[in-house]
Design a protein around this motif. Structure first.
Motif, mmCIF file in Angstrom:
data_model
loop_
_atom_site.group_PDB
_atom_site.id
_atom_site.type_symbol
_atom_site.label_atom_id
_atom_site.label_comp_id
_atom_site.label_asym_id
_atom_site.label_seq_id
_atom_site.Cartn_x
_atom_site.Cartn_y
_atom_site.Cartn_z
ATOM 1 N N GLY A 186 16.256 -42.418 63.356
ATOM 2 C CA GLY A 186 14.874 -42.073 63.686
ATOM 3 C C GLY A 186 13.824 -42.357 62.654
ATOM 4 O O GLY A 186 12.623 -42.313 62.969
ATOM 5 N N GLN A 187 14.219 -42.675 61.399
ATOM 6 C CA GLN A 187 13.220 -42.984 60.371
ATOM 7 C C GLN A 187 13.840 -43.857 59.273
ATOM 8 O O GLN A 187 14.061 -43.403 58.153
ATOM 9 N N PRO A 188 14.170 -45.108 59.573
ATOM 10 C CA PRO A 188 14.755 -45.995 58.566
ATOM 11 C C PRO A 188 13.846 -46.155 57.343
ATOM 12 O O PRO A 188 12.618 -46.134 57.480
ATOM 13 N N ARG A 189 14.474 -46.326 56.179
ATOM 14 C CA ARG A 189 13.696 -46.451 54.934
ATOM 15 C C ARG A 189 14.133 -47.659 54.103
ATOM 16 O O ARG A 189 13.986 -47.650 52.887
ATOM 17 N N ASP A 190 14.667 -48.676 54.741
ATOM 18 C CA ASP A 190 15.097 -49.867 54.004
ATOM 19 C C ASP A 190 14.244 -51.076 54.377
ATOM 20 O O ASP A 190 14.710 -52.204 54.358
ATOM 21 N N ASN A 191 12.986 -50.812 54.718
ATOM 22 C CA ASN A 191 12.007 -51.854 55.071
ATOM 23 C C ASN A 191 12.334 -52.561 56.381
ATOM 24 O O ASN A 191 11.812 -53.651 56.639
ATOM 25 N N ASN A 192 13.173 -51.952 57.187
ATOM 26 C CA ASN A 192 13.520 -52.474 58.507
ATOM 27 C C ASN A 192 13.314 -51.339 59.507
ATOM 28 O O ASN A 192 14.023 -50.331 59.454
ATOM 29 N N PRO A 193 12.337 -51.445 60.401
ATOM 30 C CA PRO A 193 12.044 -50.332 61.307
ATOM 31 C C PRO A 193 13.078 -50.112 62.410
ATOM 32 O O PRO A 193 13.039 -49.071 63.089
ATOM 33 N N ALA A 194 14.002 -51.041 62.600
ATOM 34 C CA ALA A 194 15.004 -50.893 63.656
ATOM 35 C C ALA A 194 15.956 -49.742 63.341
ATOM 36 O O ALA A 194 16.342 -49.531 62.187
ATOM 37 N N ALA A 195 16.335 -48.992 64.363
ATOM 38 C CA ALA A 195 17.248 -47.862 64.198
ATOM 39 C C ALA A 195 18.587 -48.331 63.638
ATOM 40 O O ALA A 195 19.081 -49.404 63.989
ATOM 41 N N SER A 196 19.175 -47.509 62.772
ATOM 42 C CA SER A 196 20.411 -47.882 62.075
ATOM 43 C C SER A 196 21.531 -46.910 62.416
ATOM 44 O O SER A 196 21.308 -45.703 62.545
ATOM 45 N N TYR A 197 22.743 -47.442 62.542
ATOM 46 C CA TYR A 197 23.952 -46.627 62.696
ATOM 47 C C TYR A 197 25.141 -47.494 62.322
ATOM 48 O O TYR A 197 24.988 -48.661 61.937
ATOM 49 N N ALA A 198 26.341 -46.954 62.396
ATOM 50 C CA ALA A 198 27.542 -47.720 62.040
ATOM 51 C C ALA A 198 28.633 -47.499 63.070
ATOM 52 O O ALA A 198 28.661 -46.468 63.757
ATOM 53 N N VAL A 199 29.530 -48.477 63.177
ATOM 54 C CA VAL A 199 30.694 -48.368 64.058
ATOM 55 C C VAL A 199 31.955 -48.600 63.230
ATOM 56 O O VAL A 199 32.086 -49.633 62.567
ATOM 57 N N TYR A 200 32.847 -47.630 63.283
ATOM 58 C CA TYR A 200 34.132 -47.718 62.593
ATOM 59 C C TYR A 200 35.191 -48.140 63.594
ATOM 60 O O TYR A 200 35.472 -47.417 64.553
ATOM 61 N N ASP A 201 35.757 -49.322 63.394
ATOM 62 C CA ASP A 201 36.829 -49.828 64.240
ATOM 63 C C ASP A 201 38.153 -49.467 63.576
ATOM 64 O O ASP A 201 38.537 -50.058 62.564
ATOM 65 N N MET A 202 38.844 -48.509 64.121
ATOM 66 C CA MET A 202 40.061 -47.994 63.504
ATOM 67 C C MET A 202 41.247 -48.933 63.686
ATOM 68 O O MET A 202 42.245 -48.790 62.982
ATOM 69 N N VAL A 203 41.153 -49.888 64.598
ATOM 70 C CA VAL A 203 42.210 -50.877 64.782
ATOM 71 C C VAL A 203 42.034 -52.017 63.789
ATOM 72 O O VAL A 203 42.973 -52.396 63.070
ATOM 73 N N GLU A 204 40.822 -52.558 63.706
ATOM 74 C CA GLU A 204 40.550 -53.643 62.764
ATOM 75 C C GLU A 204 40.388 -53.132 61.328
ATOM 76 O O GLU A 204 40.427 -53.909 60.379
ATOM 77 N N ASN A 205 40.182 -51.811 61.196
ATOM 78 C CA ASN A 205 39.943 -51.190 59.890
ATOM 79 C C ASN A 205 38.691 -51.770 59.236
ATOM 80 O O ASN A 205 38.688 -52.163 58.068
ATOM 81 N N THR A 206 37.616 -51.804 60.027
ATOM 82 C CA THR A 206 36.332 -52.312 59.556
ATOM 83 C C THR A 206 35.222 -51.339 59.916
ATOM 84 O O THR A 206 35.347 -50.540 60.858
ATOM 85 N N VAL A 207 34.141 -51.410 59.165
ATOM 86 C CA VAL A 207 32.916 -50.673 59.479
ATOM 87 C C VAL A 207 31.792 -51.685 59.606
ATOM 88 O O VAL A 207 31.553 -52.487 58.699
ATOM 89 N N HIS A 208 31.115 -51.665 60.741
ATOM 90 C CA HIS A 208 29.991 -52.551 60.997
ATOM 91 C C HIS A 208 28.708 -51.728 61.039
ATOM 92 O O HIS A 208 28.639 -50.711 61.743
ATOM 93 N N PHE A 209 27.699 -52.179 60.318
ATOM 94 C CA PHE A 209 26.379 -51.553 60.392
ATOM 95 C C PHE A 209 25.586 -52.245 61.498
ATOM 96 O O PHE A 209 25.532 -53.473 61.570
ATOM 97 N N ARG A 210 24.967 -51.442 62.355
ATOM 98 C CA ARG A 210 24.225 -51.975 63.496
ATOM 99 C C ARG A 210 22.740 -51.629 63.367
ATOM 100 O O ARG A 210 22.383 -50.584 62.822
ATOM 101 N N ARG A 211 21.880 -52.506 63.914
ATOM 102 C CA ARG A 211 20.445 -52.237 64.018
ATOM 103 C C ARG A 211 20.002 -52.455 65.458
ATOM 104 O O ARG A 211 20.435 -53.404 66.122
ATOM 105 N N VAL A 212 19.150 -51.550 65.920
ATOM 106 C CA VAL A 212 18.671 -51.605 67.292
ATOM 107 C C VAL A 212 17.158 -51.400 67.301
ATOM 108 O O VAL A 212 16.669 -50.367 66.819
#
Length: 240
Positions: A186-212
């Motif tokens: 709801g209030q990004p502070r990294d100079n990118n106004p797009a909403a930020s979240y992450a997805v943890y893939d427990m099979v691939e053992n990866t974390v992806h940061f997403r912007r919307v």
């Protein structure tokens, strides 16, 4: 299993709805919340109701705590304090009770979630550098810990030494520990106004940061219509 971790919605319903739509489209199995449902923006009741209706497990954030009187907002800046005082008047008894009952720390599957840091979580410390990360890692037992609070996505990794990463994709390596900030919906502070979240893939053992992207102007107008400080509307378009 894919798990989405969202945090710092801050009463921004358009951003939350955009993120939830992206999460559904990706086929995520479960969503977890890192706190700060309220504060700054103009739809605290609606955001709390959405999180509760979807039964999304959530930890307490400092703005949640301040809105219900658990934390004194004396250290908040003037616009943040004005917003949290306004928020406290907008929430019904059920919402206040819900926020008051949120835990500081939560363990989900094989990872931990906390709003700020595992070092005295009730004091709402930040992790901006390796020194602060080291203090946190002294209390982290799981390989992964997801946080929010600073609104800046990224990770600190404890191996032979503590290193920082701002990569959009992390591969989790054996023998390392990770504290991962998923940024802010709801209030990004990294100079990118797009909403930020992450997805943890427990099979691939990866974390992806997403912007919307979402309708920033709609949120800005709601802030102004509510009589909240105009700086809170202005900063959304700047991602600050």
């Amino acid at each position: 299993m894919k798990i989405a971790i969202i945090s710092d919605m801050h009463a921004n319903l358009p951003a939350l709805n955009a993120v939830l739509g992206a999460i559904e489209a990706e086929g995520v199995d479960r969503t977890i919340c890192g706190g700060d449902l309220v504060g700054y923006n103009a739809e605290p009741r609606e955001v709390v109701a959405k999180i509760r209706a979807l039964d999304i497990p959530c930890v307490m954030g400092n703005h949640d705590a301040a809105a219900v009187g658990v934390t004194d907002p004396e250290n908040f800046n003037t616009p943040a304090r004005a917003a949290v005082e306004w928020t406290a008047q907008q929430l019904d008894d059920d919402s206040l009770e819900y926020l008051r009952g949120l835990p500081y720390v939560m363990r989900v599957e094989s990872f931990t979630v906390v709003h700020g840091t595992l070092h005295k979580p009730e004091q709402w410390g930040y992790i901006f550098n390796a020194y602060e990360a080291e203090e946190h890692f002294q209390h982290q037992r799981d390989t992964l810990c997801f946080i929010g609070h600073s609104h800046i996505p990224g990770a600190f990794i404890a191996g032979d030494m503590i290193t920082a990463s701002r990569s959009s994709r992390l591969r989790i390596q054996a023998g390392h520990r990770y504290v991962i900030n998923v940024g802010s919906v709801g209030q990004p502070r990294d100079n990118n106004p797009a909403a930020s979240y992450a997805v943890y893939d427990m099979v691939e053992n990866t974390v992806h940061f997403r912007r919307v992207p979402y309708d920033v102007r709609a949120t800005q107008q709601k802030i102004l219509d509510a009589g909240l400080p105009s700086v809170l509307a202005m900063r959304l378009a700047l991602g600050k």
